[in-house]
Design a protein around this motif. Structure first.
Motif, PDB file in Angstrom:
ATOM      1  N   ILE A  97       0.843  -1.202   0.000  1.00 11.45           N
ATOM      2  CA  ILE A  97       0.000   0.000   0.000  1.00 11.45           C
ATOM      3  C   ILE A  97       0.875   1.248   0.000  1.00 11.45           C
ATOM      4  O   ILE A  97       0.625   2.198  -0.754  1.00 11.45           O
ATOM      5  N   GLY A  98       1.900   1.266   0.828  1.00 16.94           N
ATOM      6  CA  GLY A  98       2.820   2.405   0.873  1.00 16.94           C
ATOM      7  C   GLY A  98       3.522   2.619  -0.450  1.00 16.94           C
ATOM      8  O   GLY A  98       3.662   3.766  -0.921  1.00 16.94           O
ATOM      9  N   LEU A  99       3.953   1.542  -1.093  1.00 18.85           N
ATOM     10  CA  LEU A  99       4.631   1.639  -2.382  1.00 18.85           C
ATOM     11  C   LEU A  99       3.698   2.195  -3.450  1.00 18.85           C
ATOM     12  O   LEU A  99       4.075   3.100  -4.207  1.00 18.85           O
ATOM     13  N   ILE A 100       2.490   1.690  -3.506  1.00 17.30           N
ATOM     14  CA  ILE A 100       1.531   2.165  -4.513  1.00 17.30           C
ATOM     15  C   ILE A 100       1.175   3.630  -4.267  1.00 17.30           C
ATOM     16  O   ILE A 100       1.106   4.425  -5.211  1.00 17.30           O
ATOM     17  N   LEU A 101       0.955   4.002  -3.006  1.00 19.62           N
ATOM     18  CA  LEU A 101       0.662   5.409  -2.701  1.00 19.62           C
ATOM     19  C   LEU A 101       1.821   6.323  -3.077  1.00 19.62           C
ATOM     20  O   LEU A 101       1.611   7.395  -3.656  1.00 19.62           O
ATOM     21  N   SER A 102       3.035   5.909  -2.762  1.00 19.17           N
ATOM     22  CA  SER A 102       4.187   6.749  -3.083  1.00 19.17           C
ATOM     23  C   SER A 102       4.377   6.878  -4.591  1.00 19.17           C
ATOM     24  O   SER A 102       4.692   7.961  -5.088  1.00 19.17           O
ATOM     25  N   LEU A 103       4.170   5.810  -5.329  1.00 20.86           N
ATOM     26  CA  LEU A 103       4.283   5.891  -6.787  1.00 20.86           C
ATOM     27  C   LEU A 103       3.166   6.733  -7.393  1.00 20.86           C
ATOM     28  O   LEU A 103       3.349   7.383  -8.421  1.00 20.86           O
ATOM     29  N   SER A 104       2.013   6.737  -6.759  1.00 22.79           N
ATOM     30  CA  SER A 104       0.890   7.525  -7.257  1.00 22.79           C
ATOM     31  C   SER A 104       1.073   9.009  -6.971  1.00 22.79           C
ATOM     32  O   SER A 104       0.666   9.858  -7.762  1.00 22.79           O
ATOM     33  N   ILE A 105       1.678   9.331  -5.844  1.00 21.74           N
ATOM     34  CA  ILE A 105       1.838  10.726  -5.437  1.00 21.74           C
ATOM     35  C   ILE A 105       3.125  11.332  -5.970  1.00 21.74           C
ATOM     36  O   ILE A 105       3.206  12.544  -6.184  1.00 21.74           O
ATOM     37  N   LEU A 106       4.124  10.531  -6.224  1.00 17.51           N
ATOM     38  CA  LEU A 106       5.450  11.006  -6.648  1.00 17.51           C
ATOM     39  C   LEU A 106       5.409  11.950  -7.846  1.00 17.51           C
ATOM     40  O   LEU A 106       6.060  12.985  -7.826  1.00 17.51           O
ATOM     41  N   PRO A 107       4.665  11.678  -8.921  1.00 20.28           N
ATOM     42  CA  PRO A 107       4.642  12.619 -10.057  1.00 20.28           C
ATOM     43  C   PRO A 107       4.145  14.026  -9.673  1.00 20.28           C
ATOM     44  O   PRO A 107       4.584  15.018 -10.237  1.00 20.28           O
ATOM     45  N   PHE A 108       3.244  14.120  -8.719  1.00 16.69           N
ATOM     46  CA  PHE A 108       2.717  15.416  -8.311  1.00 16.69           C
ATOM     47  C   PHE A 108       3.711  16.177  -7.427  1.00 16.69           C
ATOM     48  O   PHE A 108       3.724  17.407  -7.412  1.00 16.69           O
ATOM     49  N   ILE A 109       4.539  15.437  -6.703  1.00 14.43           N
ATOM     50  CA  ILE A 109       5.542  16.070  -5.847  1.00 14.43           C
ATOM     51  C   ILE A 109       6.702  16.595  -6.688  1.00 14.43           C
ATOM     52  O   ILE A 109       7.229  17.667  -6.422  1.00 14.43           O
ATOM     53  N   LEU A 110       7.084  15.837  -7.706  1.00 17.58           N
ATOM     54  CA  LEU A 110       8.240  16.207  -8.536  1.00 17.58           C
ATOM     55  C   LEU A 110       7.937  17.330  -9.518  1.00 17.58           C
ATOM     56  O   LEU A 110       8.831  17.975 -10.012  1.00 17.58           O
TER      57      LEU A 110
END
Length: 111
Positions: A97-110
């Motif tokens: 769950i943490g991995l999927i959330l981080s991959l989903s949010i990462l493009p918006f953070i970068l």
């Protein structure tokens, strides 16, 4: 006939008793060591299988009438009970769950 995964032991006992009371010959299979097989109650005879399906369907309908709607606290309690019984599975589920959330949010953070 009847899958046993995530079914409480008392319900499984009731189904066994129901089939035994109606003289339906059945056997059980387990999910195995790695939990990849299907645990279930099976009937060999096709005529008895139809009778068993009708009995189980009636039993499940009766259970659904008496069932209460689970709350968020019930789900949380259920997760903690599952985590206590299967700590490795619970840990890897949280990691996924943490991995999927981080991959989903990462493009918006970068950006």
């Amino acid at each position: 006939m009847f899958r046993l995964k995530y079914v409480p032991e008392e319900e499984i006992d009731d189904i066994r008793q129901l089939l035994t009371e109606h003289d339906i010959d059945f056997y059980e299979t387990s999910a195995g060591r790695w939990q990849i097989s299907m645990a279930g109650i099976w009937v060999r005879d096709k005529q008895q299988a139809e009778q068993a399906r009708a009995l189980i369907r009636e039993d499940q309908l009766e259970r659904s009438r008496d069932m209460k709607i689970p709350t968020a606290a019930d789900y949380l309690l259920g997760y903690f009970q599952h985590a206590r019984q299967n700590p490795a599975e619970a840990f890897f589920t949280l990691v996924a769950i943490g991995l999927i959330l981080s991959l989903s949010i990462l493009p918006f953070i970068l950006s």
